[in-house]
Motif scaffolding. Structure first.
Motif, PDB file in Angstrom:
ATOM      1  N   HIS A  90       3.461   0.983   3.104  1.00 58.98           N
ATOM      2  CA  HIS A  90       3.432  -0.070   4.134  1.00 58.98           C
ATOM      3  C   HIS A  90       2.924  -1.359   3.513  1.00 58.98           C
ATOM      4  O   HIS A  90       2.393  -1.348   2.404  1.00 58.98           O
ATOM      5  CB  HIS A  90       2.526   0.345   5.299  1.00 58.98           C
ATOM      6  CG  HIS A  90       1.134   0.744   4.870  1.00 58.98           C
ATOM      7  ND1 HIS A  90       0.843   2.004   4.418  1.00 58.98           N
ATOM      8  CD2 HIS A  90      -0.017   0.035   4.795  1.00 58.98           C
ATOM      9  CE1 HIS A  90      -0.449   2.067   4.099  1.00 58.98           C
ATOM     10  NE2 HIS A  90      -0.989   0.881   4.311  1.00 58.98           N
ATOM     11  N   MET A  99      -5.423   5.357   1.671  1.00 58.64           N
ATOM     12  CA  MET A  99      -4.352   4.479   1.220  1.00 58.64           C
ATOM     13  C   MET A  99      -4.893   3.575   0.129  1.00 58.64           C
ATOM     14  O   MET A  99      -6.087   3.333   0.041  1.00 58.64           O
ATOM     15  CB  MET A  99      -3.775   3.682   2.385  1.00 58.64           C
ATOM     16  CG  MET A  99      -4.770   2.854   3.133  1.00 58.64           C
ATOM     17  SD  MET A  99      -3.982   2.090   4.557  1.00 58.64           S
ATOM     18  CE  MET A  99      -5.388   1.166   5.207  1.00 58.64           C
ATOM     19  N   MET A 140       0.109  -4.012   3.935  1.00 58.23           N
ATOM     20  CA  MET A 140      -1.190  -4.113   4.612  1.00 58.23           C
ATOM     21  C   MET A 140      -1.525  -5.584   4.830  1.00 58.23           C
ATOM     22  O   MET A 140      -1.491  -6.379   3.894  1.00 58.23           O
ATOM     23  CB  MET A 140      -2.246  -3.480   3.702  1.00 58.23           C
ATOM     24  CG  MET A 140      -3.499  -3.110   4.420  1.00 58.23           C
ATOM     25  SD  MET A 140      -3.247  -1.512   5.222  1.00 58.23           S
ATOM     26  CE  MET A 140      -4.181  -1.784   6.707  1.00 58.23           C
ATOM     27  N   HIS A 192       0.817  -1.217   0.000  1.00 62.35           N
ATOM     28  CA  HIS A 192       0.000   0.000   0.000  1.00 62.35           C
ATOM     29  C   HIS A 192       0.845   1.258   0.000  1.00 62.35           C
ATOM     30  O   HIS A 192       1.955   1.271   0.519  1.00 62.35           O
ATOM     31  CB  HIS A 192      -0.882   0.048   1.252  1.00 62.35           C
ATOM     32  CG  HIS A 192      -2.163  -0.714   1.102  1.00 62.35           C
ATOM     33  ND1 HIS A 192      -3.217  -0.540   1.962  1.00 62.35           N
ATOM     34  CD2 HIS A 192      -2.554  -1.642   0.200  1.00 62.35           C
ATOM     35  CE1 HIS A 192      -4.220  -1.343   1.593  1.00 62.35           C
ATOM     36  NE2 HIS A 192      -3.833  -2.027   0.533  1.00 62.35           N
TER      37      HIS A 192
END
Ligand SMILES: [Cu+2]
Length: 135
Positions: A97, A75, A99, A64
């Motif tokens: 990041h 996001m 997810m 993400h």
């Protein structure tokens, strides 16, 4: 193994082109979501691409990015992260990041989770992330 190759291997062990530093994730609960963060260090001259992450902890794992449009912050899924040669890329809160969706179990502070990162050049890299509330 050929003895000469064995000696060469001992003298010149292949250097890891991709190094993963400080993997951590936020504690969360079964059926909920959380995020995994780490720093990707690319020691090679060539760019590399992270395109997939596997984990037994969650039913779905996606890469993400965080974006903002006007006052809205959200996001969304991206297909890959490109790490240029001789550079680092940090996945962190408020930015890119990993997810983890629909967790299969609770993740408590101090728990460890294993992940497999898939890179186009470096191949599969296994990491162990620790759960903690703050970095
Ligand atoms: Cu996300």
């Amino acid at each position: 193994m050929n003895i000469l190759l064995a000696i060469l291997f001992l003298l010149f062990p292949p250097e890891d082109k991709i190094k993963i530093n400080d993997p951590w994730m936020r504690p969360s609960s079964e059926k909920m979501a959380t995020a995994l963060y780490f720093i990707i260090e690319n020691k090679s001259e060539k760019a590399d691409t992270l395109f997939q992450v596997d984990s037994d902890l969650a039913e779905r794992v996606e890469i993400h990015e965080t974006y903002s449009e006007g006052e809205m912050v959200g996001m969304r899924k991206v297909n890959m992260i490109v790490i240029e040669g001789k550079s680092s890329f940090e996945l962190k809160p408020g930015a890119h990041h990993i997810m983890l969706m629909k967790l299969k179990k609770n993740i408590n502070d101090g728990d460890k989770g294993e992940f497999v990162l898939h890179f186009k050049q470096a191949g599969e890299i296994k990491i162990t992330a620790i759960a903690k509330k703050q970095q």
